[in-house]
Design an enzyme around this catalytic site. Sequence first.
Site, short mmCIF file in Angstrom:
data_model
loop_
_atom_site.label_atom_id
_atom_site.label_comp_id
_atom_site.label_asym_id
_atom_site.label_seq_id
_atom_site.Cartn_x
_atom_site.Cartn_y
_atom_site.Cartn_z
N TYR A 263 -24.80 -26.73 70.08
CA TYR A 263 -24.84 -28.20 70.09
C TYR A 263 -26.27 -28.69 69.92
CZ TYR A 263 -23.60 -32.93 71.79
OH TYR A 263 -23.40 -34.29 71.93
N SER B 59 -27.76 -37.25 69.78
CA SER B 59 -27.64 -37.02 71.23
C SER B 59 -29.05 -36.91 71.79
CB SER B 59 -26.89 -35.71 71.46
OG SER B 59 -27.03 -35.26 72.79
P1 NAD Z 1 -14.71 -37.51 71.98
O1 NAD Z 1 -14.22 -36.13 72.27
O2 NAD Z 1 -14.18 -38.64 72.79
O3 NAD Z 1 -14.49 -37.87 70.45
C1 NAD Z 1 -14.72 -36.93 69.43
C2 NAD Z 1 -14.04 -37.42 68.18
O4 NAD Z 1 -14.22 -36.43 67.16
C3 NAD Z 1 -12.53 -37.62 68.35
O5 NAD Z 1 -12.10 -38.73 67.61
C4 NAD Z 1 -11.97 -36.34 67.75
O6 NAD Z 1 -10.63 -36.46 67.30
C5 NAD Z 1 -12.93 -36.14 66.60
N1 NAD Z 1 -12.87 -34.78 66.07
C6 NAD Z 1 -12.96 -33.62 66.75
N2 NAD Z 1 -12.81 -32.58 65.93
C7 NAD Z 1 -12.62 -33.12 64.68
C8 NAD Z 1 -12.41 -32.55 63.41
N3 NAD Z 1 -12.35 -31.22 63.23
N4 NAD Z 1 -12.26 -33.39 62.36
C9 NAD Z 1 -12.29 -34.74 62.53
N5 NAD Z 1 -12.50 -35.31 63.72
C10 NAD Z 1 -12.67 -34.51 64.77
O7 NAD Z 1 -16.27 -37.41 72.11
P2 NAD Z 1 -17.44 -38.50 72.21
O8 NAD Z 1 -18.11 -38.26 73.51
O9 NAD Z 1 -16.98 -39.85 71.87
O10 NAD Z 1 -18.42 -37.94 71.10
C11 NAD Z 1 -18.67 -38.61 69.88
C12 NAD Z 1 -20.02 -38.19 69.38
O11 NAD Z 1 -21.01 -38.58 70.34
C13 NAD Z 1 -20.18 -36.69 69.18
O12 NAD Z 1 -20.93 -36.43 68.02
C14 NAD Z 1 -20.97 -36.27 70.41
O13 NAD Z 1 -21.71 -35.10 70.18
C15 NAD Z 1 -21.85 -37.47 70.60
N6 NAD Z 1 -22.42 -37.60 71.94
C16 NAD Z 1 -21.60 -37.74 73.02
C17 NAD Z 1 -22.19 -37.86 74.26
C18 NAD Z 1 -21.37 -38.01 75.51
O14 NAD Z 1 -21.94 -37.92 76.59
N7 NAD Z 1 -20.07 -38.26 75.43
C19 NAD Z 1 -23.58 -37.85 74.40
C20 NAD Z 1 -24.37 -37.72 73.27
C21 NAD Z 1 -23.78 -37.59 72.04
#
Ligand code: NAD
Length: 250
Positions: free
Chosen positions: A145, A132
Site C-alpha cells: 500500500y 493517502s
Molecule cells: P472502501 O473500501 O470503502 O471503497 C473502496 C472502493 O473501491 C469500493 O467502491 C470498492 O468496490 C472499489 N473497488 C475495490 N476493488 C475494486 C476493483 N477491483 N475494481 C473496481 N473497484 C474496486 O474504501 P475507502 O476507504 O473509501 O478508500 C477509497 C480510497 O481512499 C482508496 O484508494 C484508499 O486507499 C484511500 N484512502 C482511504 C483511507 C481511509 O482511511 N479509509 C485513508 C487514505 C486513503
Amino acid sequence: MLKNKRALVTGSTSGIGLAIARALVAEGVQVILNGLGDADAISALCDELGATYQGANLMDAGAIAAMMAEIGPIDILVNNAGMQHVAPVEAFPPEKWDAIIALNLTAAFHTTRAAVPGMKAKGWGRIINTASAHSAVASPFKSAYVAAKHGLDGFTKTVALELATCGITANCISPGYVWTPLVEGQIPDTMAARGMTRDQVMNDILLAKQPTKQFIQPDDVAALAVFLCSDAARGITGANYAIDGGWTAE
Ligand code: NAD
C-alpha cells in the site's frame, strides 16, 4: 459551476468515492459510478444520484480500456478505488502485492492515459487521485500500500507537468484515517500482526497517528475534491493535499 461536466469516480460504490460522487452530483456533475458491490444496492445508488454505472474490474487493464471507450470523453477523473492488506513483508502474499499495485497504482495510469486525449481536446480537465498519508510516510506491515501510494504521488506529479499548459490539473488528495469499510476491514489483520485487541488497534495504531484524535469524514475529503475541480483551483497542479488531522505534520 460544474454543470454539464462528466466525471468518472472509481471505487464510488462505497466510502470516500461515494462521498465524492455525491458531492459532485450536488454541483451539477453527471457522474459515472464504478466499483464492486451488490447489484441492487448499486442500482438504487444510480437512481438516487441520477448517475450511471460502469462496473469494470480495475485490476484488469483490458476491462479499464473497454470502460473508458464505452463512457467516452470525461471532464473529471477521480482515481479513488483502492484496497489494503496488512502483513509483515516476509509473510506478505505476492498475489496481494500484485493486486494492491494493480488497483491502487496501475489502474490510475490506465484510466488517465485513456481520459487525457478528450480533456486535451476540450482544453479543460481535472484529475484527482485519492492517495493517502501513506503517499508521504510509511507504517509497518503495509509495504504494498505504501509503495503504491508513493507511486501514485509520483505519477500524479508527472502527469501534472505534462499537462500543465493544457488547462488540465492533476492532484492527489491524501487522507489520514477515514472511517470507511477499508479501515474497518484492516482491523482484524492488524490485531493479528501486532497481537493487539480491537480497542488497542483503534486507539494506539489508528487514532494515535492523528493529533486531532478524530477520524476524517468522507464528506470533508469530498469537499476538497470539489474545490480542486473548481476554476479557483486552476493554478493548483502537481500538489498533494494532506487531510490527515495533522498526521504528516509530525
Ligand atoms: P472502501 O473500501 O470503502 O471503497 C473502496 C472502493 O473501491 C469500493 O467502491 C470498492 O468496490 C472499489 N473497488 C475495490 N476493488 C475494486 C476493483 N477491483 N475494481 C473496481 N473497484 C474496486 O474504501 P475507502 O476507504 O473509501 O478508500 C477509497 C480510497 O481512499 C482508496 O484508494 C484508499 O486507499 C484511500 N484512502 C482511504 C483511507 C481511509 O482511511 N479509509 C485513508 C487514505 C486513503
